[in-house]
Write an enzyme that holds these catalytic residues in place. Structure first.
Site, mmCIF file in Angstrom:
data_model
loop_
_atom_site.group_PDB
_atom_site.id
_atom_site.type_symbol
_atom_site.label_atom_id
_atom_site.label_comp_id
_atom_site.label_asym_id
_atom_site.label_seq_id
_atom_site.Cartn_x
_atom_site.Cartn_y
_atom_site.Cartn_z
ATOM 1 N N HIS A 85 49.683 4.911 37.854
ATOM 2 C CA HIS A 85 49.823 4.735 36.386
ATOM 3 C C HIS A 85 48.921 3.606 35.982
ATOM 4 O O HIS A 85 49.344 2.621 36.171
ATOM 5 C CB HIS A 85 51.152 4.675 36.003
ATOM 6 C CG HIS A 85 51.222 4.877 34.503
ATOM 7 N ND1 HIS A 85 52.671 4.768 34.140
ATOM 8 C CD2 HIS A 85 50.474 4.832 33.535
ATOM 9 C CE1 HIS A 85 52.568 4.821 32.645
ATOM 10 N NE2 HIS A 85 51.285 4.963 32.373
ATOM 11 N N TYR A 127 57.976 4.665 30.896
ATOM 12 C CA TYR A 127 58.122 5.075 29.656
ATOM 13 C C TYR A 127 59.604 4.764 29.067
ATOM 14 O O TYR A 127 60.614 5.492 29.693
ATOM 15 C CB TYR A 127 58.026 6.613 29.198
ATOM 16 C CG TYR A 127 56.621 7.008 29.484
ATOM 17 C CD1 TYR A 127 55.335 5.986 29.207
ATOM 18 C CD2 TYR A 127 56.057 8.303 29.886
ATOM 19 C CE1 TYR A 127 53.928 6.052 29.381
ATOM 20 C CE2 TYR A 127 54.668 8.271 30.008
ATOM 21 C CZ TYR A 127 53.671 7.614 29.784
ATOM 22 O OH TYR A 127 52.410 7.788 30.023
#
Ligand code: NAD
Length: 316
Positions: free
Chosen positions: A121, A56
């Site tokens: 992820h 992110y």
């Protein structure tokens, strides 16, 4: 804020979790001051679960979240931090070597000695067999070394969860994080819940606003939904607005209704959004959901119900 057990981890998560991807500026710029104030208000309002990833904002979210958590000066055991590994700004790498290095880097950015949850992820972008045979065993070692308390996997296509869970020894994985599959427009995760419960994993649902589709401001330009899905969600949002109602509140409350889901992760980037989302949870607990608005929105979204988008590489 209601607390819910996360599978068999013993963790009790606030039913709303703080999604920190916006702190990496993925939904527009957020100042550090705004980030600190949002995290502080969330914690003071009973939100004890914070989710981030090195991906992110190319590590920015972890750094900003780490600073904001430190500024709380709260006991480490009073909040739960989840981060991820294997997905980075410059691509995917689920090798044992990379994920082992990754957690050390994350801990430094987060200014923590351990994370509570470490997740692979978006595993649909890697080889699921590598995830099973190499990545998860590496995460088990990191758990044994005390770098993380629990381990899990995340991704979009629901089939990835059973593929992996059917191939690792029972009890290996603690958590799955699914996103965009338990929202008003797509509740397909519901069908998988009995299976996940039978496997003993805790269930986290992210993106109750379908990454901005179910907001009055609309989704970010990078949103992968089809034009048909985007326009149906926009029509639902407009309908709510005409009736003086807020689609984001309704959408969050819808996701919170299913108590088999331990926490609903909402991306928050301002004090106002924290206030609104906390108020939505309180209102739901006190007076239930607005059934009339919900059935109207469900009717508008019916033609696109459970429509998703492709994600990841084709698995053989
Ligand atoms: P989301 O559905 O939570 O939507 C976030 C968007 O909604 C942002 O633009 C935010 O500013 C806005 N918003 C939040 N509260 C609002 C309110 N009350 N009114 C209007 N707008 C509001 O999507 P998300 O942020 O992608 O998902 C939540 C979190 O879940 C992420 O931050 C991340 O931590 C996690 N997540 C993980 C994965 C994964 O692991 N693969 C995928 C998606 C999300």
């Amino acid at each position: 804020m209601e607390l819910r057990e996360l599978g068999r981890t013993g963790l009790k998560l606030s039913c709303i979790g703080f999604g920190a991807s916006p702190l990496g500026n993925v939904f527009g710029t957020v100042s550090e001051e705004q980030a600190n104030a949002s995290v502080r208000l969330a914690f003071q309002s009973g939100i004890n679960f914070f989710d981030t990833s090195p991906y992110y904002g190319g590590t920015l979210s972890e750094k900003v979240l780490g600073k904001a958590l430190k500024a709380l000066e709260a006991p480490r055991s009073s909040y739960v931090v989840a981060t991820k590994c294997g997905r980075y700004k410059d691509g995917f790498d689920f090798s044992a070597e990379r994920v082992t290095r990754s957690v050390e880097e994350s801990l430094e950015r987060l200014q923590l000695d351990y994370v509570d949850i470490l997740q692979c992820h978006d595993i649909e972008f890697g080889s699921l067999d590598q995830i099973v045979n190499e990545t998860i065993p590496a995460l088990v070692k990191l758990k044994e070394a005390g770098k993380t308390r629990f381990i899990g996997i995340t991704g979009l296509p629901l089939g990835i969860f059973s593929y992996v869970l059917d191939r690792v020894p029972p009890g290996t994985l603690d958590v799955v994080l699914s996103y965009c599959h338990y929202s008003v427009n797509d509740s397909s995760l519901g069908d998988l819940i009995p299976y996940l419960k039978a496997k003993g994993v805790g269930i986290i649902n992210a993106s109750p606003l379908s990454m901005g589709l179910l907001t009055h401001a609309g989704p970010p330009p990078w949103h992968p939904a089809s034009p048909q899905l985007k326009s149906a969600c926009e029509a639902a949002a407009d309908h709510c607005k005409e009736k003086g109602k807020n689609i984001s509140k309704l959408a969050l409350q819808y996701s919170l209704l299913n108590k088999e889901i331990s926490s609903v992760l909402v991306g928050m980037k301002s004090v106002e959004q924290v206030e609104e989302n906390v108020a939505a949870a309180r209102e739901l607990a006190n007076s239930g959901i607005d059934e009339e608005a919900l059935s109207e929105v469900e009717a508008i979204l019916k033609p696109v119900k459970n429509q998703s988008w492709p994600s990841g590489i084709q698995q053989s």
